[in-house]
Design a protein around this motif. Structure first.
Motif, PDB file in Angstrom:
ATOM      1  N   TYR A  20      -0.529  -6.624  -0.643  1.00 49.20           N
ATOM      2  CA  TYR A  20       0.337  -5.817   0.226  1.00 49.20           C
ATOM      3  C   TYR A  20       0.089  -4.320   0.063  1.00 49.20           C
ATOM      4  O   TYR A  20      -0.180  -3.616   1.048  1.00 49.20           O
ATOM      5  CB  TYR A  20       1.806  -6.138  -0.074  1.00 49.20           C
ATOM      6  CG  TYR A  20       2.767  -5.287   0.725  1.00 49.20           C
ATOM      7  CD1 TYR A  20       2.917  -5.483   2.090  1.00 49.20           C
ATOM      8  CD2 TYR A  20       3.510  -4.281   0.126  1.00 49.20           C
ATOM      9  CE1 TYR A  20       3.779  -4.694   2.845  1.00 49.20           C
ATOM     10  CE2 TYR A  20       4.384  -3.490   0.862  1.00 49.20           C
ATOM     11  CZ  TYR A  20       4.514  -3.702   2.224  1.00 49.20           C
ATOM     12  OH  TYR A  20       5.360  -2.915   2.955  1.00 49.20           O
ATOM     13  N   ILE A  21       0.173  -3.809  -1.168  1.00 47.49           N
ATOM     14  CA  ILE A  21      -0.012  -2.377  -1.398  1.00 47.49           C
ATOM     15  C   ILE A  21      -1.487  -1.997  -1.305  1.00 47.49           C
ATOM     16  O   ILE A  21      -1.861  -1.014  -0.659  1.00 47.49           O
ATOM     17  CB  ILE A  21       0.563  -1.966  -2.765  1.00 47.49           C
ATOM     18  CG1 ILE A  21       2.095  -2.090  -2.761  1.00 47.49           C
ATOM     19  CG2 ILE A  21       0.156  -0.532  -3.114  1.00 47.49           C
ATOM     20  CD1 ILE A  21       2.805  -1.112  -1.860  1.00 47.49           C
ATOM     21  N   ARG A  24      -2.946  -1.459   2.089  1.00 49.38           N
ATOM     22  CA  ARG A  24      -2.494  -0.229   2.769  1.00 49.38           C
ATOM     23  C   ARG A  24      -3.016   1.031   2.079  1.00 49.38           C
ATOM     24  O   ARG A  24      -3.150   2.074   2.719  1.00 49.38           O
ATOM     25  CB  ARG A  24      -0.961  -0.191   2.807  1.00 49.38           C
ATOM     26  CG  ARG A  24      -0.373  -1.332   3.610  1.00 49.38           C
ATOM     27  CD  ARG A  24       1.109  -1.161   3.849  1.00 49.38           C
ATOM     28  NE  ARG A  24       1.616  -2.286   4.641  1.00 49.38           N
ATOM     29  CZ  ARG A  24       2.709  -2.268   5.362  1.00 49.38           C
ATOM     30  NH1 ARG A  24       3.444  -1.172   5.415  1.00 49.38           N
ATOM     31  NH2 ARG A  24       3.087  -3.326   6.053  1.00 49.38           N
ATOM     32  N   ILE A 159      10.676  -1.851  -3.049  1.00 55.19           N
ATOM     33  CA  ILE A 159       9.851  -1.131  -2.074  1.00 55.19           C
ATOM     34  C   ILE A 159      10.240  -1.580  -0.672  1.00 55.19           C
ATOM     35  O   ILE A 159      10.196  -2.768  -0.349  1.00 55.19           O
ATOM     36  CB  ILE A 159       8.352  -1.376  -2.329  1.00 55.19           C
ATOM     37  CG1 ILE A 159       7.955  -0.793  -3.697  1.00 55.19           C
ATOM     38  CG2 ILE A 159       7.506  -0.737  -1.226  1.00 55.19           C
ATOM     39  CD1 ILE A 159       6.513  -1.056  -4.082  1.00 55.19           C
ATOM     40  N   SER A 164       6.897  -6.106   3.177  1.00 53.56           N
ATOM     41  CA  SER A 164       7.024  -6.230   1.721  1.00 53.56           C
ATOM     42  C   SER A 164       7.956  -7.386   1.389  1.00 53.56           C
ATOM     43  O   SER A 164       8.868  -7.710   2.156  1.00 53.56           O
ATOM     44  CB  SER A 164       7.558  -4.936   1.106  1.00 53.56           C
ATOM     45  OG  SER A 164       8.961  -4.820   1.272  1.00 53.56           O
ATOM     46  N   SER A 166      10.252  -7.562  -0.875  1.00 54.28           N
ATOM     47  CA  SER A 166      11.624  -7.091  -1.066  1.00 54.28           C
ATOM     48  C   SER A 166      12.305  -6.839   0.273  1.00 54.28           C
ATOM     49  O   SER A 166      13.482  -7.169   0.475  1.00 54.28           O
ATOM     50  CB  SER A 166      11.631  -5.807  -1.904  1.00 54.28           C
ATOM     51  OG  SER A 166      11.148  -6.050  -3.200  1.00 54.28           O
ATOM     52  N   VAL A 195       7.735   2.492   1.347  1.00 56.64           N
ATOM     53  CA  VAL A 195       6.325   2.228   1.058  1.00 56.64           C
ATOM     54  C   VAL A 195       5.471   3.441   1.405  1.00 56.64           C
ATOM     55  O   VAL A 195       4.453   3.701   0.755  1.00 56.64           O
ATOM     56  CB  VAL A 195       5.847   0.960   1.813  1.00 56.64           C
ATOM     57  CG1 VAL A 195       5.812   1.191   3.330  1.00 56.64           C
ATOM     58  CG2 VAL A 195       4.492   0.497   1.307  1.00 56.64           C
ATOM     59  N   ARG A 321       1.218  -7.934   4.617  1.00 61.11           N
ATOM     60  CA  ARG A 321       2.489  -8.574   4.276  1.00 61.11           C
ATOM     61  C   ARG A 321       2.436  -9.045   2.837  1.00 61.11           C
ATOM     62  O   ARG A 321       1.360  -9.145   2.242  1.00 61.11           O
ATOM     63  CB  ARG A 321       2.743  -9.781   5.180  1.00 61.11           C
ATOM     64  CG  ARG A 321       2.872  -9.469   6.651  1.00 61.11           C
ATOM     65  CD  ARG A 321       3.113 -10.740   7.449  1.00 61.11           C
ATOM     66  NE  ARG A 321       4.416 -11.324   7.189  1.00 61.11           N
ATOM     67  CZ  ARG A 321       4.672 -12.629   7.161  1.00 61.11           C
ATOM     68  NH1 ARG A 321       3.690 -13.499   7.340  1.00 61.11           N
ATOM     69  NH2 ARG A 321       5.876 -13.083   6.952  1.00 61.11           N
ATOM     70  N   TRP A 322       3.618  -9.369   2.295  1.00 61.38           N
ATOM     71  CA  TRP A 322       3.658  -9.899   0.933  1.00 61.38           C
ATOM     72  C   TRP A 322       2.776 -11.125   0.803  1.00 61.38           C
ATOM     73  O   TRP A 322       2.192 -11.390  -0.255  1.00 61.38           O
ATOM     74  CB  TRP A 322       5.098 -10.253   0.554  1.00 61.38           C
ATOM     75  CG  TRP A 322       5.722 -11.301   1.435  1.00 61.38           C
ATOM     76  CD1 TRP A 322       6.429 -11.091   2.580  1.00 61.38           C
ATOM     77  CD2 TRP A 322       5.662 -12.719   1.268  1.00 61.38           C
ATOM     78  NE1 TRP A 322       6.824 -12.281   3.133  1.00 61.38           N
ATOM     79  CE2 TRP A 322       6.379 -13.306   2.345  1.00 61.38           C
ATOM     80  CE3 TRP A 322       5.097 -13.552   0.302  1.00 61.38           C
ATOM     81  CZ2 TRP A 322       6.524 -14.683   2.486  1.00 61.38           C
ATOM     82  CZ3 TRP A 322       5.234 -14.924   0.447  1.00 61.38           C
ATOM     83  CH2 TRP A 322       5.939 -15.474   1.522  1.00 61.38           C
TER      84      TRP A 322
END
Length: 503
Positions: A20-21, A24, A159, A164, A166, A195, A321-322
């Motif tokens: 996910y992170i 990006r 986040i 995400s 969360s 994010v 996405r997660w």
């Protein structure tokens, strides 16, 4: 990459680029003028990202010294964005071993800085009382800080961003339950962060002075309870006011199953998230602002972060996405491509159908399967299979799709993952549901000489042990309904699309 700085920018290694992170962060680093190399176990998952052609990809794993050493060559800044997120007994040791190896190889390669995104730990709570997830993240941070390479450990709580885990948990709990019986952790104070700000700080940390070797707490301007977050989400989303009743009897295990039933986030991922909410997680310093000052309006407040995330969801512009990251324990064996495969038993189910539509119309139906569009056969059977998967800790059908119309290699698609896609021709999915074996589903669009097309479908199953064989023969009586109906209905849907387009 090489040590010639004439091309400008820093040479950055990103681990976890399929997540996910990481997915990006790569385009943000490129936009900042840096050069990027990605370390990935499955480079094919990065192939269809818009930025793929501007990066270098090295196949490897953070637990393999040789591949990490190759990835570290000529690197200035190494981003560590991987976690063995799972509830298995060995995940903490895996995290520990990988972090040590990463730090050792970074030092040996002369890397100038490590940047790590960890979890915000509660102040004053003994290590043995932290959740295994938070405890492991804190330990990874300590290992990297002691590696001999200047390290910035950014510690974030919840986040908030489209896609995400969360945010999806918050979104679905609030939208689906106007009246909620909730665990006591809804009263815990949290400092969420957008994010956008996480990415801004990760990029900015690449330029920290060489003598900076420390942790930084990062968060937004709002300190809220989870109850406050649900109420404010409802207000931003235009939902009626939610009634929230907290009870003390929901343990972390029960909480995770409750979240797993209501949201797309499976219990295996919900558990570390909910366990981390037992203790107050707020920033106790904001020193990162001295080194990486934010532009006007940053850090974003909670309401603005939710508003931006919802806009991206509604406009179908969720870039990662997660579920982008591989599911812990998901199969990774290669697809047996020969019917006489020598690796053991291989069961197959073949279906074909003539389609009264050109191949490009058939392909649009194939690429649109899953999510809200469903699987074109016996919805109750697919739904039941998804529920059974979630009951045993699997991902179920609720992951849906990242994009309603387009797929790319590595995308999650309900309880499948896109293993291969040849636009206009082939979609191959690998099962990530809980199975006593490995399974794939292939769908082909093939043109014929008359301007129409032919649909081909192949399901493959490689059983593990006697239970795997029993599973195949147990479900095979339903194949005519499920797989046969799927082939017929996809062909009909393509024909309807073609007929509608000429009216």
């Amino acid at each position: 990459m090489n040590h010639d700085d004439s091309a400008g920018g820093l040479r950055c290694l990103v681990t976890g680029a399929t997540g996910y992170i990481g997915g990006r962060l790569v385009p943000e680093l490129l936009a900042a003028g840096h050069r990027v190399r990605c370390l990935a176990r499955s480079p094919g998952k990065l192939r269809d990202h818009p930025w793929a052609g501007a990066t270098e990809v090295v196949r490897g794993d953070v637990t393999d010294a040789a591949s990490v050493a190759e990835a570290m060559r000529d690197v200035d800044v190494a981003y560590y964005l991987v976690h063995a997120l799972g509830s298995g007994s060995g995940f903490e040791e895996t995290d520990r071993r990988a972090a040590r190896l990463f730090g050792e190889q970074a030092k040996a390669a002369g890397v100038r800085r490590i940047v790590y995104l960890g979890g915000l730990a509660p102040a004053g709570v003994p290590v043995d009382r932290l959740s295994p997830h938070l405890r492991s993240r804190a330990e990874v941070g300590r290992i990297l800080l002691a590696s001999g390479v200047p390290t910035a450990v950014l510690r974030a709580a919840v986040i908030i961003g489209s896609g995400s885990a969360s945010f999806e948990m918050l979104r679905y709990l609030t939208e689906r339950l106007p009246v909620m019986i909730t665990p006591s952790w809804v009263h815990t104070r949290i400092q969420p962060v957008a994010v956008r700000d996480v990415l801004r700080l990760l990029v900015g940390s690449a330029g920290l002075p060489d003598d900076v070797n420390r942790t930084f707490d990062i968060g937004g301007p709002d300190i809220l309870t989870y109850r406050d977050m649900m109420k404010r989400y409802a207000r931003v989303a235009g939902l009626p006011r939610r009634l929230i009743v907290a009870v003390p009897v929901l343990t972390p295990g029960l909480s995770s199953h409750w979240v797993g039933l209501v949201t797309p986030v499976p219990a295996s991922l919900a558990r570390p998230l909910t366990e981390s909410l037992r203790h107050e997680v707020i920033c106790h310093e904001h020193d990162i602002d001295r080194y990486v000052p934010g532009p006007p309006g940053h850090p974003l407040g909670f309401d603005d972060a939710v508003r931006l995330a919802l806009r991206r969801v509604r406009e179908a512009r969720v870039t990662t996405r997660w579920s982008s990251a591989a599911v812990p324990g998901a199969p990774s064996d290669p697809l047996p491509t020969d019917p006489d495969w020598a690796g053991g038993s291989l069961y197959t189910d073949h279906r074909e159908a003539a389609v009264d539509a050109p191949a490009h119309e058939l392909w649009r139906v194939i690429e649109g399967v899953g999510g809200e569009n469903g699987w074109y056969s016996f919805p109750l059977a697919w739904s039941l299979r998804g529920w059974l998967d979630r009951l045993v800790g699997g991902v179920g059908l609720r992951r849906g799709r990242r994009d309603a119309q387009r797929l790319r290699a590595g995308d999650s698609l309900d309880f499948w993952r896109v293993e291969e896609i040849e636009p206009g021709h082939l979609l191959r999915l690998r099962a990530e549901m809980r199975l006593p074996g490995l399974a794939w589903l292939e769908m082909y669009a093939e043109p014929d000489d008359s301007g129409r097309s032919r649909y081909r479908q192949r399901a493959l199953f490689h059983p593990h042990g006697l239970l795997g064989h029993a599973y195949w023969w147990g479900v095979s009586p339903f194949h005519a309904v499920v797989f046969g109906g799927m082939a017929r209905n996809i062909a009909r849907a393509a024909a309807r699309r073609a007929a509608a387009s000429v009216r």
